[in-house]
Write a protein that holds these residues in place. Structure first.
Motif, PDB file in Angstrom:
ATOM      1  N   UNK A   1      -6.721   5.665  -4.832  1.00 14.50           N
ATOM      2  CA  UNK A   1      -7.252   5.273  -3.536  1.00 14.50           C
ATOM      3  C   UNK A   1      -8.471   6.079  -3.148  1.00 14.50           C
ATOM      4  N   UNK A   2      -8.791   6.041  -1.861  1.00 16.64           N
ATOM      5  CA  UNK A   2      -9.991   6.717  -1.371  1.00 16.64           C
ATOM      6  C   UNK A   2      -9.930   8.227  -1.558  1.00 16.64           C
ATOM      7  N   UNK A   3      -8.722   8.784  -1.623  1.00 19.21           N
ATOM      8  CA  UNK A   3      -8.601  10.231  -1.796  1.00 19.21           C
ATOM      9  C   UNK A   3      -8.597  10.633  -3.274  1.00 19.21           C
TER      10      UNK A   3
ATOM     11  N   UNK B   1       2.494   5.721 -21.625  1.00 17.09           N
ATOM     12  CA  UNK B   1       1.606   4.881 -20.821  1.00 17.09           C
ATOM     13  C   UNK B   1       2.242   4.614 -19.460  1.00 17.09           C
ATOM     14  N   UNK B   2       1.381   4.221 -18.499  1.00 13.02           N
ATOM     15  CA  UNK B   2       1.844   4.025 -17.135  1.00 13.02           C
ATOM     16  C   UNK B   2       0.981   2.973 -16.459  1.00 13.02           C
ATOM     17  N   UNK B   3       1.588   2.185 -15.585  1.00 16.50           N
ATOM     18  CA  UNK B   3       0.831   1.202 -14.814  1.00 16.50           C
ATOM     19  C   UNK B   3       0.048   1.899 -13.711  1.00 16.50           C
ATOM     20  N   UNK B   4      -1.044   1.272 -13.305  1.00 16.14           N
ATOM     21  CA  UNK B   4      -1.822   1.814 -12.188  1.00 16.14           C
ATOM     22  C   UNK B   4      -2.292   0.675 -11.296  1.00 16.14           C
ATOM     23  N   UNK B   5      -2.545   1.012 -10.041  1.00 10.31           N
ATOM     24  CA  UNK B   5      -3.216   0.108  -9.104  1.00 10.31           C
ATOM     25  C   UNK B   5      -4.414   0.844  -8.534  1.00 10.31           C
ATOM     26  N   UNK B   6      -5.585   0.228  -8.658  1.00 11.44           N
ATOM     27  CA  UNK B   6      -6.846   0.805  -8.185  1.00 11.44           C
ATOM     28  C   UNK B   6      -7.227   0.085  -6.893  1.00 11.44           C
ATOM     29  N   UNK B   7      -7.045   0.786  -5.778  1.00 12.24           N
ATOM     30  CA  UNK B   7      -7.311   0.190  -4.470  1.00 12.24           C
ATOM     31  C   UNK B   7      -8.782   0.329  -4.064  1.00 12.24           C
ATOM     32  N   UNK B   8      -9.544   1.083  -4.841  1.00 11.05           N
ATOM     33  CA  UNK B   8     -10.916   1.432  -4.443  1.00 11.05           C
ATOM     34  C   UNK B   8     -11.970   0.772  -5.320  1.00 11.05           C
ATOM     35  N   UNK B   9     -11.607   0.326  -6.511  1.00 11.03           N
ATOM     36  CA  UNK B   9     -12.505  -0.200  -7.541  1.00 11.03           C
ATOM     37  C   UNK B   9     -13.396   0.900  -8.094  1.00 11.03           C
ATOM     38  N   UNK B  10     -12.815   1.676  -9.004  1.00 10.15           N
ATOM     39  CA  UNK B  10     -13.548   2.764  -9.641  1.00 10.15           C
ATOM     40  C   UNK B  10     -14.306   2.296 -10.882  1.00 10.15           C
ATOM     41  N   UNK B  11     -14.352   1.004 -11.135  1.00 10.18           N
ATOM     42  CA  UNK B  11     -15.124   0.493 -12.264  1.00 10.18           C
ATOM     43  C   UNK B  11     -14.487   0.769 -13.606  1.00 10.18           C
TER      44      UNK B  11
ATOM     45  N   UNK C   1       0.862  -1.182   0.000  1.00 12.13           N
ATOM     46  CA  UNK C   1       0.000   0.000   0.000  1.00 12.13           C
ATOM     47  C   UNK C   1       0.895   1.228   0.000  1.00 12.13           C
ATOM     48  N   UNK C   2       0.720   2.149  -0.954  1.00 12.34           N
ATOM     49  CA  UNK C   2       1.563   3.348  -1.007  1.00 12.34           C
ATOM     50  C   UNK C   2       1.466   4.141   0.298  1.00 12.34           C
ATOM     51  N   UNK C   3       2.567   4.797   0.665  1.00 12.53           N
ATOM     52  CA  UNK C   3       2.621   5.487   1.949  1.00 12.53           C
ATOM     53  C   UNK C   3       1.527   6.545   2.070  1.00 12.53           C
ATOM     54  N   UNK C   4       1.266   7.303   0.996  1.00  7.97           N
ATOM     55  CA  UNK C   4       0.214   8.326   1.070  1.00  7.97           C
ATOM     56  C   UNK C   4      -1.149   7.693   1.350  1.00  7.97           C
ATOM     57  N   UNK C   5      -1.426   6.559   0.687  1.00  2.46           N
ATOM     58  CA  UNK C   5      -2.697   5.866   0.933  1.00  2.46           C
ATOM     59  C   UNK C   5      -2.723   5.287   2.342  1.00  2.46           C
ATOM     60  N   UNK C   6      -1.580   4.784   2.807  1.00  2.00           N
ATOM     61  CA  UNK C   6      -1.507   4.249   4.169  1.00  2.00           C
ATOM     62  C   UNK C   6      -1.784   5.343   5.194  1.00  2.00           C
ATOM     63  N   UNK C   7      -1.247   6.531   4.948  1.00  2.00           N
ATOM     64  CA  UNK C   7      -1.493   7.655   5.865  1.00  2.00           C
ATOM     65  C   UNK C   7      -2.977   8.019   5.911  1.00  2.00           C
ATOM     66  N   UNK C   8      -3.610   8.028   4.731  1.00  2.00           N
ATOM     67  CA  UNK C   8      -5.042   8.325   4.684  1.00  2.00           C
ATOM     68  C   UNK C   8      -5.828   7.273   5.459  1.00  2.00           C
ATOM     69  N   UNK C   9      -5.459   6.015   5.305  1.00  2.00           N
ATOM     70  CA  UNK C   9      -6.162   4.935   5.994  1.00  2.00           C
ATOM     71  C   UNK C   9      -6.027   5.074   7.507  1.00  2.00           C
ATOM     72  N   UNK C  10      -4.810   5.407   7.958  1.00  2.00           N
ATOM     73  CA  UNK C  10      -4.598   5.573   9.404  1.00  2.00           C
ATOM     74  C   UNK C  10      -5.370   6.775   9.927  1.00  2.00           C
ATOM     75  N   UNK C  11      -5.405   7.860   9.154  1.00  2.00           N
ATOM     76  CA  UNK C  11      -6.190   9.029   9.569  1.00  2.00           C
ATOM     77  C   UNK C  11      -7.656   8.661   9.781  1.00  2.00           C
ATOM     78  N   UNK C  12      -8.199   7.884   8.810  1.00  2.00           N
ATOM     79  CA  UNK C  12      -9.608   7.491   8.942  1.00  2.00           C
ATOM     80  C   UNK C  12      -9.835   6.598  10.163  1.00  2.00           C
ATOM     81  N   UNK C  13      -8.878   5.712  10.431  1.00  2.00           N
ATOM     82  CA  UNK C  13      -9.017   4.807  11.575  1.00  2.00           C
ATOM     83  C   UNK C  13      -9.120   5.581  12.876  1.00  2.00           C
TER      84      UNK C  13
END
Length: 422
Positions: free
Chosen positions: A141-143, A105-115, A33-45
């Motif tokens: 991610x969520x942000x 082009x660039x790879x991506x990972x969708x942690x939220x499922x944006x369809x 999990x990318x650090x920025x996304x991890x920080x957001x997750x911890x903030x929400x927790x």
């Protein structure tokens, strides 16, 4: 900023225990999990909300680097794949693939499922950027937010259909039509204990690649022609390997695919530039036989070559006798190390392992075996087929066949020169 400093900063802002915050961050980061996304997750927790994200910059894909921060891009979805990861003893589904615009082009990972669906043109806002295998990757991610955008044309194919030899480690959401050349069932120790997988070799008219099916599909039978969708590609021992998961689909084809028994022939510079190749043919001159060829001894535990009875992993061992050749092959565009196993070494030596042991005992020197091999092969032109791996130490070709070349040297020299930049 280090993870320690990030944890301290977050704990102070949230009024939470630093040790707990650090532990939560470490758990997320170790599962990619990318650090920025991890920080957001911890903030929400801890009830801190999702604030604090930097203002995203609108950029072209070609301008995104591994040091970029959060970005906004408008791009076409090239591929979409699925994969599961385990976090805190729970399975989580992520979506991944490639995005492209007119510049790259660039790879991506969708942690939220944006369809996301292949062919969509979307504007992705506030996507994080991380480094993955030396390249930048977008993390949604969520942000982040994803909105439909006006269609754009890109110089890349959409949908993930590729011949086997075009697949590279890191490809996601790929589709291949291939024949199951080899397949076997294996039992391995997985994250849920012992699990059954299938492994083998796929073939099409471009070449061959190994595969692993982590959720065995009955359609993968030896000789079957199949279409595999939603696969991803990993590097295994320096070679691209097709990975088939529970989210991949395998469909038996109504017609039998035509495959070639021949390996693609490449120049050395071309083959090395492509990275690992599972099945390739090289023609070149054998310049030298390296030390460590001829009679050797291997560790009975790990099969590594021992030195004076010492194994790097298992210490002092009672090794077993074997034969091998490590030789330098050069075709004028580059050089690589060719490795011959016991069977091929017996062919070039002109005798069996037992014959080699007898010769070494008679001469009281095992180097006589390597010297005899040198006399037989050094200076000759050979056609070598096998698996090519490339790492920081150079290129190695593990040979599956090795024979004298009957090519016309003048014609081959002309072909080599025509492919080399002046």
């Amino acid at each position: 900023m280090s993870l320690e400093d990030t944890a301290e900063e977050l704990a102070s802002a949230l009024g939470a225990d630093k040790a707990e915050v650090k532990r939560d961050l470490e758990n997320l980061v170790q599962y990619s999990v990318p650090l920025e996304e991890a920080k957001q997750s911890v903030r929400r927790k801890y009830g801190g909300g999702g604030g604090g994200a930097p203002t995203p910059e609108t950029v072209s894909i070609a301008d995104i680097g591994t040091d970029s921060s959060n970005v906004t891009v408008t791009a076409k979805v090239l591929t979409v794949g699925k994969r599961s990861i385990r976090y805190q003893n729970e399975d989580h589904l992520i979506h991944e693939g490639e995005l492209a615009d007119e510049t790259g082009k660039i790879s991506y990972t969708d942690w939220h499922d944006f369809g996301l669906e292949a062919g969509d043109t979307v504007t992705v806002t506030n996507a994080g950027v991380r480094e993955w295998e030396g390249n930048p990757e977008l993390n949604l991610g969520d942000s982040s937010s994803v909105d439909p955008a006006k269609a754009i044309e890109v110089p890349f194919s959409v949908g993930g259909d590729k011949p086997l030899t075009d697949l590279k480690p890191g490809d996601r959401g790929v589709n291949v039509d291939a024949v199951v050349s080899e397949v076997e069932e294996k039992t391995i120790s997985g994250r849920d204990g012992e699990t059954t997988i299938l492994s083998g070799v796929l073939a099409d008219d471009s070449g061959r690649l190994p595969f692993t099916d982590w959720n065995p599909h009955g359609e993968l039978e030896a000789g079957a022609s199949v279409r595999i969708t939603g696969a991803y590609v990993r590097e295994f021992r320096g070679i691209p390997s097709v990975n088939i998961s529970e989210f991949s689909a395998v469909e038996a084809l109504d017609t039998d695919l035509e495959v070639s028994d021949d390996a693609p022939r490449k120049r050395i510079d071309e083959a090395v530039g492509m990275g690992g190749l599972f099945d390739v043919e090289i023609v070149g001159n054998l310049l030298s036989v390296r030390d460590g060829s001829g009679l050797i001894q291997r560790c009975p535990e790990c099969n590594r070559v021992t030195q004076k009875g010492q194994c790097r992993s298992h210490g002092q061992v009672d090794g077993y006798d074997d034969l091998r050749v490590k030789a330098i092959l050069d075709d004028g565009t580059g050089a690589l190390t060719v490795i011959l196993d016991r069977d091929l070494t017996e062919q070039v030596y002109g005798g069996s392992l037992e014959d080699a042991l007898d010769a070494a005992r008679e001469a009281m020197d095992q180097e006589v075996v390597a010297d005899a091999i040198r006399e037989n092969v050094v200076g000759g032109e050979f056609v070598v087929r096998g698996s090519l791996s490339v790492d920081d130490y150079g290129a190695n070709l593990d040979a599956t066949s090795f024979r004298k070349s009957d090519d016309d040297p003048a014609a081959r020299a002309t072909a080599v020169l025509s492919g080399v930049d002046a």
